[in-house]
Design an enzyme around this catalytic site. Sequence first.
Site, PDB file in Angstrom:
ATOM      1  N   ARG A   1       9.717 -55.922 -41.809  1.00 17.09           N
ATOM      2  CA  ARG A   1       9.322 -57.066 -42.603  1.00 17.09           C
ATOM      3  C   ARG A   1       9.322 -56.762 -44.084  1.00 17.09           C
ATOM      4  NH1 ARG A   1       5.149 -61.848 -42.350  1.00 17.09           N
ATOM      5  NH2 ARG A   1       4.708 -62.035 -44.541  1.00 17.09           N
TER       6      ARG A   1
ATOM      7  N   ARG B   1      11.450 -63.885 -46.803  1.00 16.69           N
ATOM      8  CA  ARG B   1      10.920 -62.871 -45.887  1.00 16.69           C
ATOM      9  C   ARG B   1      11.844 -62.691 -44.688  1.00 16.69           C
ATOM     10  NH1 ARG B   1       5.955 -65.643 -45.470  1.00 16.69           N
ATOM     11  NH2 ARG B   1       6.038 -65.524 -47.703  1.00 16.69           N
TER      12      ARG B   1
ATOM     13  N   ASP C   1       8.580 -63.776 -40.160  1.00 23.25           N
ATOM     14  CA  ASP C   1       7.217 -64.287 -40.174  1.00 23.25           C
ATOM     15  C   ASP C   1       6.877 -64.735 -38.759  1.00 23.25           C
ATOM     16  OD1 ASP C   1       5.315 -64.632 -42.096  1.00 23.25           O
ATOM     17  OD2 ASP C   1       6.048 -66.580 -42.786  1.00 23.25           O
TER      18      ASP C   1
ATOM     19  N   ASP D   1       3.704 -66.595 -37.018  1.00 25.09           N
ATOM     20  CA  ASP D   1       2.408 -67.225 -37.267  1.00 25.09           C
ATOM     21  C   ASP D   1       1.802 -67.741 -35.971  1.00 25.09           C
ATOM     22  OD1 ASP D   1       2.523 -66.895 -40.037  1.00 25.09           O
ATOM     23  OD2 ASP D   1       3.550 -68.805 -40.346  1.00 25.09           O
TER      24      ASP D   1
HETATM   25  N1  ROI Z   1       9.870 -72.550 -45.743  1.00 23.37           N
HETATM   26  C1  ROI Z   1      10.559 -72.823 -44.632  1.00 23.37           C
HETATM   27  N2  ROI Z   1      11.478 -73.799 -44.660  1.00 23.37           N
HETATM   28  N3  ROI Z   1      10.358 -72.150 -43.472  1.00 23.37           N
HETATM   29  C2  ROI Z   1       9.431 -71.146 -43.397  1.00 23.37           C
HETATM   30  O1  ROI Z   1       9.263 -70.545 -42.316  1.00 23.37           O
HETATM   31  C3  ROI Z   1       8.684 -70.843 -44.542  1.00 23.37           C
HETATM   32  N4  ROI Z   1       7.741 -69.860 -44.528  1.00 23.37           N
HETATM   33  C4  ROI Z   1       7.009 -69.582 -45.593  1.00 23.37           C
HETATM   34  C5  ROI Z   1       7.138 -70.343 -46.882  1.00 23.37           C
HETATM   35  C6  ROI Z   1       7.397 -69.359 -48.005  1.00 23.37           C
HETATM   36  C7  ROI Z   1       5.859 -71.114 -47.121  1.00 23.37           C
HETATM   37  N5  ROI Z   1       8.237 -71.300 -46.847  1.00 23.37           N
HETATM   38  C8  ROI Z   1       8.933 -71.568 -45.723  1.00 23.37           C
HETATM   39  O2  ROI Z   1       6.080 -68.645 -45.498  1.00 23.37           O
END
Ligand code: ROI
Length: 162
Positions: free
Chosen positions: A81, A90, A93, A95
Amino acid sequence: MSTTTYIGLGSNLGDSRQLMAEAVHKLAQLGGVRVSRLYQSLPMGPQDQPSYHNAVAQLQTMLEPLALLDELQRFEQEAGRVRLRHWGERSLDLDLLLYGEKNIINERLIVPHVGIFHRDFVIIPLLDLNQNLEIKGHKLHDLEIVQHSTLTVLADSDWAEI
Ligand code: ROI
């Protein structure tokens, strides 16, 4: 007793599709997994970053929330990461979006995830997995953001090959 959880996957650095598929295979070792379709989405946050790959996985697991969070963070690290700036690009991610019907407020974790209602790249894939899903008394299907989504479908739900 296992719990139905939903995990958001996002990436816009490196081989996003590959990194996300590998993450899904690791999730499958924690319990039964189903995945949404794979989407491309415009970045939320700074616009001078590549568009994202996004998807959601449904995981049926015996792990408690913080133990699951530990695993998700380990998988992020294993994917090498990289996070270049706040709300920036990134490589992976993961979540924890929903943990059964539970509301969790903890130093490390807020569930349901705070951003859910504002993110089409979370709502639309959640609906792929469960058309009847409700969060805090709101039927996701009825949210206005569903009509205004700008997501593009990159692949059907067989993209992760599970
Ligand atoms: N924007 C999109 N389109 N998809 C994401 O997974 C995503 N993840 C984030 C931030 C930077 C808020 N923007 C994102 O963490």
